[in-house]
Write a protein that holds these residues in place. Sequence first.
Motif, PDB file in Angstrom:
ATOM      1  N   MET A   1       1.745  -9.750  -3.664  1.00  0.00           N
ATOM      2  CA  MET A   1       1.250 -10.770  -2.750  1.00  0.00           C
ATOM      3  C   MET A   1      -0.051 -11.383  -3.254  1.00  0.00           C
ATOM      4  O   MET A   1      -0.204 -12.601  -3.282  1.00  0.00           O
ATOM      5  N   ARG A   2      -0.973 -10.536  -3.652  1.00  0.00           N
ATOM      6  CA  ARG A   2      -2.297 -11.035  -4.042  1.00  0.00           C
ATOM      7  C   ARG A   2      -2.289 -11.797  -5.359  1.00  0.00           C
ATOM      8  O   ARG A   2      -2.919 -12.864  -5.483  1.00  0.00           O
ATOM      9  N   ASP A   3      -1.553 -11.263  -6.332  1.00  0.00           N
ATOM     10  CA  ASP A   3      -1.645 -11.803  -7.688  1.00  0.00           C
ATOM     11  C   ASP A   3      -0.504 -12.727  -8.092  1.00  0.00           C
ATOM     12  O   ASP A   3      -0.678 -13.573  -8.961  1.00  0.00           O
ATOM     13  N   TYR A   4       0.669 -12.574  -7.474  1.00  0.00           N
ATOM     14  CA  TYR A   4       1.835 -13.296  -7.973  1.00  0.00           C
ATOM     15  C   TYR A   4       2.518 -14.183  -6.937  1.00  0.00           C
ATOM     16  O   TYR A   4       3.603 -14.706  -7.179  1.00  0.00           O
ATOM     17  N   GLY A   5       1.883 -14.364  -5.803  1.00  0.00           N
ATOM     18  CA  GLY A   5       2.371 -15.335  -4.835  1.00  0.00           C
ATOM     19  C   GLY A   5       3.534 -14.910  -3.965  1.00  0.00           C
ATOM     20  O   GLY A   5       4.140 -15.738  -3.288  1.00  0.00           O
ATOM     21  N   TYR A   6       3.865 -13.625  -3.963  1.00  0.00           N
ATOM     22  CA  TYR A   6       4.959 -13.170  -3.107  1.00  0.00           C
ATOM     23  C   TYR A   6       4.531 -13.181  -1.641  1.00  0.00           C
ATOM     24  O   TYR A   6       3.341 -13.133  -1.319  1.00  0.00           O
ATOM     25  N   LYS A   7       5.526 -13.228  -0.767  1.00  0.00           N
ATOM     26  CA  LYS A   7       5.281 -13.272   0.671  1.00  0.00           C
ATOM     27  C   LYS A   7       5.692 -11.952   1.321  1.00  0.00           C
ATOM     28  O   LYS A   7       6.692 -11.346   0.938  1.00  0.00           O
ATOM     29  N   TYR A   8       4.938 -11.551   2.317  1.00  0.00           N
ATOM     30  CA  TYR A   8       5.269 -10.345   3.079  1.00  0.00           C
ATOM     31  C   TYR A   8       6.516 -10.576   3.921  1.00  0.00           C
ATOM     32  O   TYR A   8       6.669 -11.622   4.553  1.00  0.00           O
ATOM     33  N   VAL A   9       7.401  -9.584   3.922  1.00  0.00           N
ATOM     34  CA  VAL A   9       8.573  -9.619   4.794  1.00  0.00           C
ATOM     35  C   VAL A   9       8.504  -8.470   5.802  1.00  0.00           C
ATOM     36  O   VAL A   9       8.553  -8.685   7.013  1.00  0.00           O
TER      37      VAL A   9
END
Length: 270
Positions: free
Chosen positions: A95-103
């Motif tokens: 999430m912090r470094d690679y732009g993923y979103k929390y599910v």
Amino acid sequence: MKALHLCASLALALIAGASQAKDLVLAISEGTSGGTDHARVIAKYQGLADVIGKSINQKVNVVFIREFASLEEGMKERRFSLAMARPSDFPARGMRDYGYKYVASAKPDGQCLIVVPKDAPYKTLADIKGKRLVLPETAAYMAKFCASALRDEGIDIAKENVQRVREQGAVPFFLSNKFADVGGVASYSGVAKSLEKTGQRVLFTSQSQPYFPLIADREFTAAQIDAMQRALRAMPDSEEGQSVLKNVGIKAFDTSAEKKLGELLAWLGL
């Protein structure tokens, strides 16, 4: 007439393209305590992948990621549509470094348990200062977790007598054989579930942190994330969903821990 044929052809092409859309990839990492058989992991998690895929009308395939370096690289290069991993610092980094979103994350949350022999005289954390403490290796997630939890309680393990073990399973051995006075283990570990047998008790339970989080590539829309979350929350409500959860080894999914997961790395000092 030609215009109608052209429109029809374009519509058919769009439908064909949608039906041939590339399958999504759910990367699974069970950490150092997980199994090493790819087929076993696929069988264990494909039911969950199907629940997620059904919620957004796409096929989701499971891939097993054995090495942490491969998990990190895959997130960095966005090879995974979704990733579900423990320890939790990897999804947090996604999430912090690679732009993923929390599910979502698994229930129950994870905690650090500070354990002592049943007959030990210690009643509070203040009593363990200066005692011999056994923890996992410095680089291990749970070592950082326990260090952060103790830090919040005024104990700096850098100033304590700490012994390191490769596996959490060694902690009860060290305590039972008086090689150490106090140990730290994960609440979700096999060790924590066997304390009654191994002769230890819990002296302190830390604050909870998200366990086994599921994250999604930034290309997913808010509506898709919402659809996935609704499907995951509903799993305990059906026999089929309960069966999938049991197969994965969790009780349910929590979809409200985005803020906590977003703050995890800072709390760990990473």
